[in-house]
Design a protein around this motif. Sequence first.
Motif, PDB file in Angstrom:
ATOM      1  N   ARG A   1      -3.865  -2.661  81.056  1.00  0.00           N
ATOM      2  CA  ARG A   1      -2.420  -2.522  80.849  1.00  0.00           C
ATOM      3  C   ARG A   1      -2.111  -2.265  79.380  1.00  0.00           C
ATOM      4  O   ARG A   1      -1.235  -1.458  79.044  1.00  0.00           O
ATOM      5  CB  ARG A   1      -1.693  -3.785  81.328  1.00  0.00           C
ATOM      6  CG  ARG A   1      -0.174  -3.616  81.430  1.00  0.00           C
ATOM      7  CD  ARG A   1       0.516  -4.947  81.672  1.00  0.00           C
ATOM      8  NE  ARG A   1       1.892  -4.775  82.100  1.00  0.00           N
ATOM      9  CZ  ARG A   1       2.904  -4.437  81.318  1.00  0.00           C
ATOM     10  NH1 ARG A   1       2.687  -4.209  80.028  1.00  0.00           N
ATOM     11  NH2 ARG A   1       4.126  -4.325  81.806  1.00  0.00           N
ATOM     12  N   ALA A   2      -2.808  -2.956  78.492  1.00  0.00           N
ATOM     13  CA  ALA A   2      -2.588  -2.766  77.060  1.00  0.00           C
ATOM     14  C   ALA A   2      -2.949  -1.345  76.635  1.00  0.00           C
ATOM     15  O   ALA A   2      -2.256  -0.734  75.815  1.00  0.00           O
ATOM     16  CB  ALA A   2      -3.402  -3.785  76.268  1.00  0.00           C
ATOM     17  N   ARG A   3      -4.025  -0.814  77.198  1.00  0.00           N
ATOM     18  CA  ARG A   3      -4.398   0.561  76.865  1.00  0.00           C
ATOM     19  C   ARG A   3      -3.343   1.551  77.370  1.00  0.00           C
ATOM     20  O   ARG A   3      -3.052   2.549  76.704  1.00  0.00           O
ATOM     21  CB  ARG A   3      -5.771   0.889  77.459  1.00  0.00           C
ATOM     22  CG  ARG A   3      -6.933   0.221  76.722  1.00  0.00           C
ATOM     23  CD  ARG A   3      -8.274   0.768  77.169  1.00  0.00           C
ATOM     24  NE  ARG A   3      -8.586   0.367  78.545  1.00  0.00           N
ATOM     25  CZ  ARG A   3      -9.222  -0.761  78.867  1.00  0.00           C
ATOM     26  NH1 ARG A   3      -9.621  -1.601  77.908  1.00  0.00           N
ATOM     27  NH2 ARG A   3      -9.497  -1.046  80.122  1.00  0.00           N
ATOM     28  N   CYS A   4      -2.763   1.263  78.528  1.00  0.00           N
ATOM     29  CA  CYS A   4      -1.676   2.105  79.039  1.00  0.00           C
ATOM     30  C   CYS A   4      -0.473   2.057  78.100  1.00  0.00           C
ATOM     31  O   CYS A   4       0.189   3.079  77.857  1.00  0.00           O
ATOM     32  CB  CYS A   4      -1.266   1.661  80.444  1.00  0.00           C
ATOM     33  SG  CYS A   4      -2.443   2.081  81.745  1.00  0.00           S
ATOM     34  N   ALA A   5      -0.186   0.861  77.553  1.00  0.00           N
ATOM     35  CA  ALA A   5       0.919   0.729  76.607  1.00  0.00           C
ATOM     36  C   ALA A   5       0.653   1.563  75.358  1.00  0.00           C
ATOM     37  O   ALA A   5       1.565   2.210  74.820  1.00  0.00           O
ATOM     38  CB  ALA A   5       1.124  -0.740  76.241  1.00  0.00           C
ATOM     39  N   GLN A   6      -0.570   1.545  74.892  1.00  0.00           N
ATOM     40  CA  GLN A   6      -0.920   2.373  73.732  1.00  0.00           C
ATOM     41  C   GLN A   6      -0.748   3.854  74.048  1.00  0.00           C
ATOM     42  O   GLN A   6      -0.300   4.631  73.201  1.00  0.00           O
ATOM     43  CB  GLN A   6      -2.359   2.086  73.304  1.00  0.00           C
ATOM     44  CG  GLN A   6      -2.552   0.726  72.657  1.00  0.00           C
ATOM     45  CD  GLN A   6      -3.990   0.481  72.275  1.00  0.00           C
ATOM     46  OE1 GLN A   6      -4.921   0.755  73.046  1.00  0.00           O
ATOM     47  NE2 GLN A   6      -4.198  -0.049  71.067  1.00  0.00           N
ATOM     48  N   ARG A   7      -1.092   4.238  75.268  1.00  0.00           N
ATOM     49  CA  ARG A   7      -0.930   5.638  75.667  1.00  0.00           C
ATOM     50  C   ARG A   7       0.544   6.014  75.719  1.00  0.00           C
ATOM     51  O   ARG A   7       0.935   7.114  75.301  1.00  0.00           O
ATOM     52  CB  ARG A   7      -1.584   5.851  77.037  1.00  0.00           C
ATOM     53  CG  ARG A   7      -1.473   7.275  77.576  1.00  0.00           C
ATOM     54  CD  ARG A   7      -2.092   8.275  76.617  1.00  0.00           C
ATOM     55  NE  ARG A   7      -1.920   9.655  77.084  1.00  0.00           N
ATOM     56  CZ  ARG A   7      -1.968  10.717  76.309  1.00  0.00           C
ATOM     57  NH1 ARG A   7      -2.204  10.584  74.995  1.00  0.00           N
ATOM     58  NH2 ARG A   7      -1.800  11.925  76.802  1.00  0.00           N
ATOM     59  N   VAL A   8       1.386   5.094  76.223  1.00  0.00           N
ATOM     60  CA  VAL A   8       2.831   5.332  76.246  1.00  0.00           C
ATOM     61  C   VAL A   8       3.341   5.562  74.829  1.00  0.00           C
ATOM     62  O   VAL A   8       4.130   6.476  74.568  1.00  0.00           O
ATOM     63  CB  VAL A   8       3.565   4.137  76.900  1.00  0.00           C
ATOM     64  CG1 VAL A   8       5.067   4.212  76.640  1.00  0.00           C
ATOM     65  CG2 VAL A   8       3.300   4.115  78.401  1.00  0.00           C
ATOM     66  N   ALA A   9       2.895   4.727  73.887  1.00  0.00           N
ATOM     67  CA  ALA A   9       3.320   4.876  72.487  1.00  0.00           C
ATOM     68  C   ALA A   9       2.904   6.238  71.947  1.00  0.00           C
ATOM     69  O   ALA A   9       3.672   6.893  71.231  1.00  0.00           O
ATOM     70  CB  ALA A   9       2.728   3.753  71.640  1.00  0.00           C
ATOM     71  N   HIS A  10       1.705   6.662  72.286  1.00  0.00           N
ATOM     72  CA  HIS A  10       1.210   7.953  71.810  1.00  0.00           C
ATOM     73  C   HIS A  10       2.046   9.096  72.370  1.00  0.00           C
ATOM     74  O   HIS A  10       2.421  10.032  71.644  1.00  0.00           O
ATOM     75  CB  HIS A  10      -0.259   8.114  72.219  1.00  0.00           C
ATOM     76  CG  HIS A  10      -0.877   9.395  71.741  1.00  0.00           C
ATOM     77  ND1 HIS A  10      -1.144   9.648  70.418  1.00  0.00           N
ATOM     78  CD2 HIS A  10      -1.261  10.516  72.426  1.00  0.00           C
ATOM     79  CE1 HIS A  10      -1.681  10.851  70.294  1.00  0.00           C
ATOM     80  NE2 HIS A  10      -1.755  11.398  71.502  1.00  0.00           N
ATOM     81  N   ILE A  11       2.370   9.018  73.661  1.00  0.00           N
ATOM     82  CA  ILE A  11       3.176  10.063  74.294  1.00  0.00           C
ATOM     83  C   ILE A  11       4.564  10.119  73.670  1.00  0.00           C
ATOM     84  O   ILE A  11       5.103  11.192  73.379  1.00  0.00           O
ATOM     85  CB  ILE A  11       3.265   9.822  75.815  1.00  0.00           C
ATOM     86  CG1 ILE A  11       1.886   9.998  76.455  1.00  0.00           C
ATOM     87  CG2 ILE A  11       4.282  10.768  76.458  1.00  0.00           C
ATOM     88  CD1 ILE A  11       1.814   9.558  77.900  1.00  0.00           C
ATOM     89  N   LYS A  12       5.174   8.937  73.456  1.00  0.00           N
ATOM     90  CA  LYS A  12       6.513   8.887  72.868  1.00  0.00           C
ATOM     91  C   LYS A  12       6.508   9.450  71.452  1.00  0.00           C
ATOM     92  O   LYS A  12       7.432  10.155  71.042  1.00  0.00           O
ATOM     93  CB  LYS A  12       7.046   7.455  72.872  1.00  0.00           C
ATOM     94  CG  LYS A  12       7.434   6.930  74.238  1.00  0.00           C
ATOM     95  CD  LYS A  12       7.951   5.502  74.155  1.00  0.00           C
ATOM     96  CE  LYS A  12       8.425   4.991  75.499  1.00  0.00           C
ATOM     97  NZ  LYS A  12       8.902   3.593  75.423  1.00  0.00           N
TER      98      LYS A  12
END
Length: 365
Positions: free
Chosen positions: A31-42
């Motif tokens: 889940r934390a890695r997904c959050a990092q990916r969300v930040a990258h996309i944003k």
Amino acid sequence: MTTGSTEDELDAVRQRIDDIDQEILQLISERARCAQRVAHIKTESDGRAVQFYRPEREVSILRRIKESNPGPLDGEEMARLFREIMSACLALERPLNAAFLGPEGTFTQAAAIKHFGHSVVTKAMATIDEIFREVEAGACDFGVVPVENSTEGVVNHTLDLFMSSPLRITGEVSLRIHHHLMSKETDLAAIRTIYSHQQSLAQCRGWLDRYLPHAERVPVGSNADAARIAADDPGGAAVAGFQAAEIYGLEVLAERIEDDPGNTTRFLVIGKQDSPPSGQDKTSLLLSCRNKSGGLHALLLPLAAHGISMTRIESRPSRRGIWDYVFFIDIMGHRQDLPVAAALEHLEKDALLFKVLGSYPVAVM
């Protein structure tokens, strides 16, 4: 069952717990890695202001967790655990900071942590005015301010500040208030002075009258201030929350001494951003009407006409003239909901003053 078989069964259960813990660790990390990916996309977006914190999404997740929770942990405890997971993951995207009414250890800080989780960076401010200014200046993402208590009523100063502030209400927090007596002393008989905020002293009047009738009661700016003062005063005690006892090294002599066990304070989260609809929202309004017979009744008719439930109304002097008042009103629904939008359109036409303070998710207890 023999001792050997009991130990074998315990070992098997403990091994299963260890396996589950490892599964939980892997899932939280994913889940934390997904959050990092969300930040990258944003961050790769088209240059618009990036909104990392989505209150309507977090509340929707917490509601779903509570509704689908199979037990044996109760829904509130499960929601608290998931709040902390979301808080830690959000901090990987960008840590949030929130101003609160200080010093460290106040119920306002506890409300900020309940709303944002322990990964939020909290900043203590001396007054409610300073919280508003800190958020308006962009020095903090959000502020948390008290607005009403179930036994002592509204915090008028908070309402007054909304008259001139451009900030919006982006969330609410309801916090069950438990007061505890704490001191460096270890015996109630040694307590000569009790420090606390005047509201807390009032909320514990019955208990204090019964167990410490001869102790002097000294009102101070906050319960955290009370704990700090009591820590340096032989014979002194404070009425405050557990967090204050931990911060200032005090021993809790009596727990939950409030006269009303249902004592609850509502806090508002203020910020610059709007909260999109979450499916279960409130909208707060600031209105004034013509000073004539039936003026308020006429002003509120659009709410009834469109089936809008009003949950709170408070009046405050407008400071524009003698006997001139403004009204703070909470209604159910989001400003983007069609019935609410239609009612607000009528209100804006009829009101002398019309201001939407914000639409925001109903707090998850």
